[in-house]
Design an enzyme around this catalytic site. Sequence first.
Site, PDB file in Angstrom:
ATOM      1  N   CYS A 244      13.097 -25.049 -50.695  1.00  0.00           N
ATOM      2  CA  CYS A 244      13.382 -23.656 -51.052  1.00  0.00           C
ATOM      3  C   CYS A 244      13.971 -23.495 -52.449  1.00  0.00           C
ATOM      4  O   CYS A 244      14.055 -22.373 -52.951  1.00  0.00           O
ATOM      5  CB  CYS A 244      14.343 -23.053 -50.023  1.00  0.00           C
ATOM      6  SG  CYS A 244      13.690 -23.054 -48.342  1.00  0.00           S
ATOM      7  N   HIS A 323      20.634 -33.037 -57.668  1.00  0.00           N
ATOM      8  CA  HIS A 323      19.840 -33.743 -56.660  1.00  0.00           C
ATOM      9  C   HIS A 323      20.739 -34.696 -55.878  1.00  0.00           C
ATOM     10  O   HIS A 323      21.391 -35.563 -56.455  1.00  0.00           O
ATOM     11  CB  HIS A 323      18.714 -34.524 -57.336  1.00  0.00           C
ATOM     12  CG  HIS A 323      17.535 -34.766 -56.443  1.00  0.00           C
ATOM     13  ND1 HIS A 323      17.649 -35.335 -55.195  1.00  0.00           N
ATOM     14  CD2 HIS A 323      16.212 -34.495 -56.610  1.00  0.00           C
ATOM     15  CE1 HIS A 323      16.451 -35.414 -54.631  1.00  0.00           C
ATOM     16  NE2 HIS A 323      15.558 -34.909 -55.466  1.00  0.00           N
ATOM     17  N   HIS A 407      26.009 -10.259 -61.055  1.00  0.00           N
ATOM     18  CA  HIS A 407      25.164 -10.189 -59.856  1.00  0.00           C
ATOM     19  C   HIS A 407      24.871 -11.599 -59.355  1.00  0.00           C
ATOM     20  O   HIS A 407      24.731 -12.537 -60.149  1.00  0.00           O
ATOM     21  CB  HIS A 407      23.857  -9.456 -60.148  1.00  0.00           C
ATOM     22  CG  HIS A 407      24.051  -8.106 -60.774  1.00  0.00           C
ATOM     23  ND1 HIS A 407      24.436  -7.001 -60.048  1.00  0.00           N
ATOM     24  CD2 HIS A 407      23.932  -7.693 -62.064  1.00  0.00           C
ATOM     25  CE1 HIS A 407      24.547  -5.956 -60.861  1.00  0.00           C
ATOM     26  NE2 HIS A 407      24.248  -6.346 -62.081  1.00  0.00           N
ATOM     27  N   HIS A 411      20.142 -17.815 -52.340  1.00  0.00           N
ATOM     28  CA  HIS A 411      18.966 -18.059 -51.491  1.00  0.00           C
ATOM     29  C   HIS A 411      19.222 -17.605 -50.059  1.00  0.00           C
ATOM     30  O   HIS A 411      20.188 -18.023 -49.422  1.00  0.00           O
ATOM     31  CB  HIS A 411      18.612 -19.542 -51.523  1.00  0.00           C
ATOM     32  CG  HIS A 411      17.647 -19.961 -50.467  1.00  0.00           C
ATOM     33  ND1 HIS A 411      16.426 -19.347 -50.301  1.00  0.00           N
ATOM     34  CD2 HIS A 411      17.718 -20.920 -49.500  1.00  0.00           C
ATOM     35  CE1 HIS A 411      15.788 -19.912 -49.286  1.00  0.00           C
ATOM     36  NE2 HIS A 411      16.553 -20.861 -48.785  1.00  0.00           N
ATOM     37  N   HIS A 440      17.507  -9.743 -44.028  1.00  0.00           N
ATOM     38  CA  HIS A 440      17.254  -8.773 -42.971  1.00  0.00           C
ATOM     39  C   HIS A 440      15.856  -8.173 -43.081  1.00  0.00           C
ATOM     40  O   HIS A 440      15.135  -8.056 -42.083  1.00  0.00           O
ATOM     41  CB  HIS A 440      18.294  -7.653 -43.041  1.00  0.00           C
ATOM     42  CG  HIS A 440      18.150  -6.605 -41.976  1.00  0.00           C
ATOM     43  ND1 HIS A 440      17.338  -5.500 -42.133  1.00  0.00           N
ATOM     44  CD2 HIS A 440      18.686  -6.498 -40.738  1.00  0.00           C
ATOM     45  CE1 HIS A 440      17.394  -4.755 -41.046  1.00  0.00           C
ATOM     46  NE2 HIS A 440      18.206  -5.341 -40.185  1.00  0.00           N
ATOM     47  N   ASN A 444      13.598 -15.431 -44.425  1.00  0.00           N
ATOM     48  CA  ASN A 444      13.675 -16.525 -45.389  1.00  0.00           C
ATOM     49  C   ASN A 444      12.277 -16.757 -45.955  1.00  0.00           C
ATOM     50  O   ASN A 444      11.425 -17.360 -45.303  1.00  0.00           O
ATOM     51  CB  ASN A 444      14.206 -17.787 -44.701  1.00  0.00           C
ATOM     52  CG  ASN A 444      14.323 -18.972 -45.655  1.00  0.00           C
ATOM     53  OD1 ASN A 444      13.847 -18.927 -46.777  1.00  0.00           O
ATOM     54  ND2 ASN A 444      14.947 -20.042 -45.195  1.00  0.00           N
TER      55      ASN A 444
END
Length: 512
Positions: A244, A323, A407, A411, A440, A444
């Site tokens: 992701c 990583h 802002h 994720h 919502h 995802n």
Amino acid sequence: MATASHPPPATGAATIEIQQPPRKLPDFHANVKLKYVKLGYHYLITHLLTLCLLPLIAVTAVHATQLNHHDVINLYNHLQYHLILLTTITFITIIGFTTYRMTRPRPVYLVDYSCYRPPAHLKVPFQVFMEHSKIHGAFNEPSLEFQRKILERSGLGEETYLPAALHAIPAEPSMVTAREEAESVMFGAIDDLLKSTKVNHKDIGILVVNCSLFNPTPSLSSMIVNKYKLRGNIKTFNLSGMGCSAGVIAVDLAKDLLQVHRNTYALVVSTENITQNWYFGNKKSMLIPNCLFRVGCAAVLLSNNSSDKNRSKYKLLHVVRTHYGFDDTAYRCVYQEQDGDGNTGVSLSKDLMSVVAGALKTNITTLGPLVLPISEQLLFFVNLVARKIINSKIKPYLPDFKMAFDHFCIHAGGRAVIDEMEKNLELTQEHVEPSRMTLHRFGNTSSSSIWYELAYTEAKRRMKKGNRVWQIAFGSGFKCNSAVWEAVRSVKPSVHNPWSDCVDNYPVEMVF
């Protein structure tokens, strides 16, 4: 003590007086004073150099006003005697400035982006999800009940989307239907982007596509080149298996390529394919992705051409990648595998949240010095020295990232991820609102979720010129990646904004 009295009663009637218990209010006065002390300190440290230079400027101005004609002639004669030195200094300054201009990193601008909005018939309310899961017959009763509970607590709403192949009864996961899903989401996002930017497809010199779980031959990038007949010398890249957080990785790769190839556009496409990666087994850790992942895609147009600055939305400031693949627990916390019955799916480990916390800590340790004001860095340094020298039990100071960013696009991996970020970074409800509402409304959507969140902020008309945005994503491997953008102008929502017809209904109250 507060009281509530009724008007005087008639003669002979009893008088009734209702006494209300005192209300205990928080000590707002102390909180407000502390807030303004911190803001004052931040302002002082930020403008310390300016404040120190003001007396020097004032003294220089006073002396300049006292110079007469004779003083000016003497200064001119003095410079004539040192003409060679003055010429040398000027030449070195010009060479240095020219070298700097030629070797400095080229600014990368985000011209515009588009998020795919699936058609209404692909919506999957909870009831439909559970009915289809039951009809399929692969899930036993404990698995069905488990999925129902996950859905209710997930933070997803009733209007997320699944691909057409999973709406069919029975489901039709195949190479053909997976290609159809990929084509519909990618082409839908790119079509809207090209319409809004009016960029000629032949001007696109770089194409980066990321999709973790669906990688056919020819590749997804070749699918796009074929559809839009992109030019023959285009540089194409297809990123797979990176989870992701791959959207930020794709942006980073495009940024590096734009440093080499002059005056061109880079198209970044971030998506995930669900059709062939739906899990039809009964292992609980592998059922969770079924309940969270939904259809989505984002297409982003980047440019290194200075002429695009005025029409662009954002300028890329930083990309920081972390990583954690060296750690075995982190490496396996999001893992594609087969269960005992041979069903393929993605397993989510119970260690996931602790791995997220560790990766986040490492990432912000690198990001902090790049974005935090000197006032926050100074407080962190003093705290670190105090813990090392004075007392190791002193509470570590967590820098206030709200001083660096206006802002936050966190994720939308799940409710737990957003809750932990809100808690650990001490964010407000408004800061995490784009992430919660994206989860919502769209679920995802993997690597594209951070773009749906940015679109939400724009749809709410909160993005002003100079505002800084922090996009942060987590992905398998395990990786935590951050991208920092600055608004070049006050950004209005695009015509194809995915929130255009529903943003007034948000935010919604989340009840679990």
